[in-house]
Design a protein around this motif. Structure first.
Motif, PDB file in Angstrom:
ATOM      1  N   CYS A 138      -6.197  -1.254  -6.054  1.00 13.00           N
ATOM      2  CA  CYS A 138      -7.627  -0.929  -6.092  1.00 13.00           C
ATOM      3  C   CYS A 138      -8.013  -0.031  -4.917  1.00 13.00           C
ATOM      4  N   VAL A 139      -7.433  -0.295  -3.752  1.00 11.28           N
ATOM      5  CA  VAL A 139      -7.699   0.548  -2.588  1.00 11.28           C
ATOM      6  C   VAL A 139      -7.203   1.968  -2.848  1.00 11.28           C
ATOM      7  N   ALA A 140      -6.035   2.086  -3.479  1.00  7.33           N
ATOM      8  CA  ALA A 140      -5.493   3.408  -3.808  1.00  7.33           C
ATOM      9  C   ALA A 140      -6.403   4.127  -4.802  1.00  7.33           C
ATOM     10  N   GLY A 141      -6.905   3.396  -5.814  1.00  5.31           N
ATOM     11  CA  GLY A 141      -7.838   3.985  -6.774  1.00  5.31           C
ATOM     12  C   GLY A 141      -9.125   4.412  -6.112  1.00  5.31           C
ATOM     13  N   LEU A 142      -9.592   3.611  -5.164  1.00  2.00           N
ATOM     14  CA  LEU A 142     -10.798   3.949  -4.406  1.00  2.00           C
ATOM     15  C   LEU A 142     -10.585   5.230  -3.609  1.00  2.00           C
ATOM     16  N   LEU A 143      -9.431   5.345  -2.976  1.00  2.00           N
ATOM     17  CA  LEU A 143      -9.128   6.526  -2.170  1.00  2.00           C
ATOM     18  C   LEU A 143      -9.062   7.787  -3.035  1.00  2.00           C
ATOM     19  N   LEU A 201       0.828  -1.204   0.000  1.00  5.70           N
ATOM     20  CA  LEU A 201       0.000   0.000   0.000  1.00  5.70           C
ATOM     21  C   LEU A 201       0.865   1.258   0.000  1.00  5.70           C
ATOM     22  N   ARG A 202       1.964   1.198   0.699  1.00  7.88           N
ATOM     23  CA  ARG A 202       2.863   2.351   0.801  1.00  7.88           C
ATOM     24  C   ARG A 202       3.411   2.739  -0.566  1.00  7.88           C
ATOM     25  N   TYR A 203       3.576   1.758  -1.454  1.00  8.55           N
ATOM     26  CA  TYR A 203       4.057   2.034  -2.808  1.00  8.55           C
ATOM     27  C   TYR A 203       2.913   2.300  -3.776  1.00  8.55           C
ATOM     28  N   SER A 204       1.752   1.707  -3.502  1.00  7.91           N
ATOM     29  CA  SER A 204       0.618   1.823  -4.422  1.00  7.91           C
ATOM     30  C   SER A 204       0.014   3.220  -4.421  1.00  7.91           C
ATOM     31  N   PHE A 205      -0.118   3.814  -3.259  1.00  6.15           N
ATOM     32  CA  PHE A 205      -0.735   5.140  -3.168  1.00  6.15           C
ATOM     33  C   PHE A 205      -0.030   6.174  -4.031  1.00  6.15           C
ATOM     34  N   PRO A 206       1.290   6.382  -3.870  1.00  6.22           N
ATOM     35  CA  PRO A 206       1.942   7.405  -4.717  1.00  6.22           C
ATOM     36  C   PRO A 206       1.909   7.058  -6.203  1.00  6.22           C
ATOM     37  N   LEU A 207       1.960   5.758  -6.546  1.00  9.13           N
ATOM     38  CA  LEU A 207       1.932   5.351  -7.950  1.00  9.13           C
ATOM     39  C   LEU A 207       0.589   5.697  -8.586  1.00  9.13           C
ATOM     40  N   VAL A 208      -0.496   5.302  -7.938  1.00 10.25           N
ATOM     41  CA  VAL A 208      -1.833   5.567  -8.476  1.00 10.25           C
ATOM     42  C   VAL A 208      -2.131   7.060  -8.478  1.00 10.25           C
ATOM     43  N   PHE A 209      -1.702   7.766  -7.451  1.00 12.63           N
ATOM     44  CA  PHE A 209      -1.943   9.208  -7.395  1.00 12.63           C
ATOM     45  C   PHE A 209      -1.172   9.922  -8.497  1.00 12.63           C
ATOM     46  N   ARG A 210      -0.023   9.382  -8.878  1.00 11.51           N
ATOM     47  CA  ARG A 210       0.761  10.005  -9.951  1.00 11.51           C
ATOM     48  C   ARG A 210       0.176   9.685 -11.321  1.00 11.51           C
ATOM     49  N   LEU A 211      -0.215   8.436 -11.548  1.00  8.22           N
ATOM     50  CA  LEU A 211      -0.737   8.031 -12.851  1.00  8.22           C
ATOM     51  C   LEU A 211      -2.182   8.486 -13.074  1.00  8.22           C
ATOM     52  N   ARG A 212      -2.952   8.529 -12.006  1.00 12.06           N
ATOM     53  CA  ARG A 212      -4.359   8.926 -12.079  1.00 12.06           C
ATOM     54  C   ARG A 212      -5.106   8.215 -13.217  1.00 12.06           C
ATOM     55  N   PRO A 213      -5.199   6.912 -13.175  1.00 11.47           N
ATOM     56  CA  PRO A 213      -5.876   6.185 -14.255  1.00 11.47           C
ATOM     57  C   PRO A 213      -7.382   6.408 -14.228  1.00 11.47           C
ATOM     58  N   ASP A 214      -8.021   6.203 -15.380  1.00  9.74           N
ATOM     59  CA  ASP A 214      -9.480   6.214 -15.436  1.00  9.74           C
ATOM     60  C   ASP A 214     -10.047   4.886 -14.952  1.00  9.74           C
ATOM     61  N   MET A 215      -9.232   3.832 -15.093  1.00  9.13           N
ATOM     62  CA  MET A 215      -9.716   2.498 -14.768  1.00  9.13           C
ATOM     63  C   MET A 215      -8.578   1.626 -14.262  1.00  9.13           C
ATOM     64  N   VAL A 216      -8.868   0.797 -13.264  1.00  5.57           N
ATOM     65  CA  VAL A 216      -7.956  -0.245 -12.810  1.00  5.57           C
ATOM     66  C   VAL A 216      -8.541  -1.573 -13.269  1.00  5.57           C
ATOM     67  N   LEU A 217      -7.786  -2.323 -14.047  1.00  5.42           N
ATOM     68  CA  LEU A 217      -8.238  -3.606 -14.588  1.00  5.42           C
ATOM     69  C   LEU A 217      -7.392  -4.720 -13.991  1.00  5.42           C
ATOM     70  N   CYS A 218      -8.031  -5.693 -13.366  1.00  4.62           N
ATOM     71  CA  CYS A 218      -7.276  -6.772 -12.731  1.00  4.62           C
ATOM     72  C   CYS A 218      -8.058  -8.077 -12.799  1.00  4.62           C
ATOM     73  N   ASN A 219      -7.350  -9.163 -12.543  1.00  2.00           N
ATOM     74  CA  ASN A 219      -7.982 -10.484 -12.674  1.00  2.00           C
ATOM     75  C   ASN A 219      -7.524 -11.490 -11.619  1.00  2.00           C
ATOM     76  N   GLY A 220      -7.065 -11.026 -10.478  1.00  2.60           N
ATOM     77  CA  GLY A 220      -6.840 -12.000  -9.417  1.00  2.60           C
ATOM     78  C   GLY A 220      -5.577 -11.923  -8.594  1.00  2.60           C
ATOM     79  N   PRO A 221      -4.445 -11.430  -9.117  1.00  4.52           N
ATOM     80  CA  PRO A 221      -3.248 -11.439  -8.277  1.00  4.52           C
ATOM     81  C   PRO A 221      -3.423 -10.545  -7.054  1.00  4.52           C
ATOM     82  N   GLY A 222      -2.851 -10.976  -5.908  1.00  2.00           N
ATOM     83  CA  GLY A 222      -2.984 -10.201  -4.684  1.00  2.00           C
ATOM     84  C   GLY A 222      -2.446  -8.790  -4.809  1.00  2.00           C
ATOM     85  N   THR A 223      -1.543  -8.585  -5.756  1.00  2.00           N
ATOM     86  CA  THR A 223      -0.971  -7.254  -5.970  1.00  2.00           C
ATOM     87  C   THR A 223      -2.031  -6.217  -6.296  1.00  2.00           C
ATOM     88  N   CYS A 224      -3.173  -6.657  -6.828  1.00  2.00           N
ATOM     89  CA  CYS A 224      -4.196  -5.690  -7.247  1.00  2.00           C
ATOM     90  C   CYS A 224      -4.952  -5.091  -6.070  1.00  2.00           C
TER      91      CYS A 224
END
Length: 215
Positions: free
Chosen positions: A152-157, A125-148
């Protein structure tokens, strides 16, 4: 003691985000339509092995409107980067680069204990938040790995803070016939669109969408 406090805080955080998510969904419904004003920036979570194969098959069906494409893989994944590069080079894109590959720590390794998984997920999570906040995607697409999960929590935030609405789209693996994966059970609560590939799962999880086998 500090470990138990960390677990309690993580549970409270996830519970809080789920409650806020439900409120936002009920209030706004499906009024958000990514791509209505142009290209759709998509963050694609690629797991190792079969997960990467399935997500790339799904990416073959997406149009050129989904650009740029930001792939995220675990820092211990040694094979997915090559598969992604091969996939992207095989498509007829413009000379300008339309994709990136980013790495974050893995949330949970295979056979990792649940106790240590909490710590590794918080680290992810510590790495995901700054990454998602920097990229600002319109959509997060995933299919099962725990990494998502942390992504997804960062995108939700991002949406909760009013910075940008991020659609969370989850496609459960075709190998899941009678029950969801652990990741699927978590993301089911916060996703905008949740796809399953077997009718038996559609009957159990009413929020899910069944379109047959899509990958």
């Amino acid at each position: 003691m500090s470990f138990l406090v960390g677990v309690a805080l993580a549970v409270l955080l996830i519970t809080f985000l789920i409650i806020i998510r439900l409120y936002v969904v009920v209030k706004n419904g499906s009024s958000y339509h990514p791509g209505a004003k142009g290209a759709v920036t998509v963050l694609v979570v690629a797991g190792s092995g079969g997960h990467t194969t399935e997500i790339l098959r799904l990416m073959e069906c997406l149009s050129e409107a989904y650009t740029p494409r930001h792939y995220v893989i675990a820092d211990t994944d040694r094979m997915s980067e090559e598969k992604i590069n091969t996939f992207e080079s095989s498509k007829q894109h413009s000379k300008e680069s339309q994709f990136t590959i980013c790495r974050i720590p893995r949330s949970r390794e295979v056979h990792q204990s649940w106790g240590s998984s909490v710590i590794s997920t918080l680290n992810a999570l510590r790495y995901s938040f700054p990454l998602v906040f920097r990229l600002r995607p319109d959509m997060v697409l995933c299919n099962g790995p725990g990494t998502c999960v942390p992504l997804c929590v960062a995108g939700l935030l991002l949406g909760i803070l009013g910075m940008k609405k991020v659609l969370i789209v989850y496609v459960e693996s075709v190998c899941r016939v009678e029950t969801l994966s652990l990741t699927g059970k978590i993301i089911y609560c916060i996703s905008d669109y949740f796809f399953v590939q077997w009718p038996s799962l559609r009957n159990i999880y009413p929020k899910s969408i069944f379109l047959g086998r899509i990958v």
